[in-house]
Design a protein around this motif. Sequence first.
Motif, PDB file in Angstrom:
ATOM      1  N   LEU A 112       0.838  -1.213   0.000  1.00  8.45           N
ATOM      2  CA  LEU A 112       0.000   0.000   0.000  1.00  8.45           C
ATOM      3  C   LEU A 112       0.868   1.257   0.000  1.00  8.45           C
ATOM      4  CD1 LEU A 112      -2.872   1.340   0.471  1.00  8.45           C
ATOM      5  CD2 LEU A 112      -2.447   1.073   2.918  1.00  8.45           C
ATOM      6  N   GLY A 113       1.996   1.176   0.702  1.00  6.64           N
ATOM      7  CA  GLY A 113       2.887   2.323   0.773  1.00  6.64           C
ATOM      8  C   GLY A 113       3.766   2.470  -0.463  1.00  6.64           C
ATOM      9  N   THR A 114       3.815   1.427  -1.288  1.00  6.43           N
ATOM     10  CA  THR A 114       4.757   1.408  -2.403  1.00  6.43           C
ATOM     11  C   THR A 114       4.105   1.723  -3.750  1.00  6.43           C
ATOM     12  OG1 THR A 114       5.941  -0.331  -1.214  1.00  6.43           O
ATOM     13  CG2 THR A 114       6.569  -0.001  -3.494  1.00  6.43           C
ATOM     14  N   VAL A 115       2.921   1.146  -3.987  1.00  2.00           N
ATOM     15  CA  VAL A 115       2.268   1.347  -5.298  1.00  2.00           C
ATOM     16  C   VAL A 115       0.902   2.001  -5.112  1.00  2.00           C
ATOM     17  CG1 VAL A 115       3.483  -0.601  -6.360  1.00  2.00           C
ATOM     18  CG2 VAL A 115       1.230  -0.981  -5.335  1.00  2.00           C
ATOM     19  N   GLY A 116       0.350   2.507  -6.204  1.00  2.00           N
ATOM     20  CA  GLY A 116      -0.928   3.224  -6.139  1.00  2.00           C
ATOM     21  C   GLY A 116      -2.113   2.272  -6.078  1.00  2.00           C
ATOM     22  N   MET A 117      -3.173   2.704  -5.434  1.00  2.00           N
ATOM     23  CA  MET A 117      -4.381   1.884  -5.334  1.00  2.00           C
ATOM     24  C   MET A 117      -5.375   2.294  -6.435  1.00  2.00           C
ATOM     25  SD  MET A 117      -3.979  -0.302  -2.798  1.00  2.00           S
ATOM     26  CE  MET A 117      -2.249  -0.549  -3.194  1.00  2.00           C
ATOM     27  N   ALA A 118      -6.442   1.516  -6.578  1.00  2.00           N
ATOM     28  CA  ALA A 118      -7.383   1.732  -7.682  1.00  2.00           C
ATOM     29  C   ALA A 118      -8.828   1.781  -7.183  1.00  2.00           C
ATOM     30  CB  ALA A 118      -7.155   0.643  -8.736  1.00  2.00           C
TER      31      ALA A 118
END
Length: 351
Positions: A230-236
Amino acid sequence: MKAFVHRGQITKVVFGSGTRSRIPEEADALGCHRVLVLCTPGQADQAAETSDLLGAAAVGTFAEAAAHTPVEVTEKAVAHARTVGADAVLAMGGGSTIGLGKAIALRTGLPQLALPTTYAGSEMTPILGETEGNRKTTRRLPEVLLKTVVYDVDLTLTLPAALSVVSGINAMAHAVESLYAQDRDPVAFLMAGESLDALVRSLPVIERRPDDAEARSDALYGAWLAGTCLGTVGMALHHKVCHVLGGMFGLPHAETHTVVLPHVVAYNGPAAPEAMARIAQALPGDDVATGLFDFAARLGAPTALRDLGMPESGIAQAAELIVQDSYWNPRPVDRTTAHALLSRAWAGETP
Ligand code: NAD
């Protein structure tokens, strides 16, 4: 060839059983000797024990952390931290308490440590959500990243079974959306898959035996990985839907994630085959979305937004907000598809 960008983490992580005893040395390693321990009113006793453990290196506890990080609580906590001369904050609790620590850090520059006690994963992210009046805003700010996170499996044993299940599925939602994130990278993909394996394995055991140390360890490990993703890539779409519903109707965080996840997976599935294949590896069955729905239902988790207090009359407005200013999503979303998704989730229908 697969091209990618991967951002590493700067947070030090200590994981194990009984690791809370390492808090004094971790605070000392940061050069901090006046630590303010944060918690919700319900965890005041646990926080007082941690403050005792720190001894002379603690300046007491602030036990007023609240859901959605209200700005007025933050301002009171900042004033308190200044009065007692704190040189660090230690958040002991779930996402609400960790959110308060981040909000204090943003305003004071104080370093943060955490002892997470749920599976929400906020301790591993640069994301800060805050509420002013009834408006919740969420930002990614590198300055709110924690310095040190100490995962002590023993502290999760008191998390009630029902809350453990929904909190664990909240973590699974971070992992699922990492698998198809726009900026996914091979490391995040591996962590997300490993996280799903650990949570799918452990949550049914915790539901039956909340004091099973092995399952608790597995679940916290899965939650750490999911929080890191969650801290590394974007959510959708999933995180957008939950953000809108939480803000509009004040729905409970982890429960909302639990109800919405299978419906978003059903919608995104055709556009994210690689992600679906990895989820199916963790949760074998004919259909990934149905598998997630049945998994939650079997563990006694809520499956309908109406049971969480969402009014049916709110579906249209929520659908409107989901498509306005929407997050990137592997499959385009419009008002009609958002409405259909919410209607099924509201009624508790299978995805
Ligand atoms: P929470 O922090 O609100 O905790 C829920 C309740 O459980 C509280 O009353 C708490 O005192 C109690 N509790 C926590 N751990 C316990 C334990 N081990 N034993 C007994 N009781 C315990 O819930 P949460 O789901 O962890 O966090 C939700 C909040 O975190 C939301 O506001 C959400 O937006 C935020 N969040 C933020 C991020 C981020 O990256 N910024 C990520 C996930 C969640």
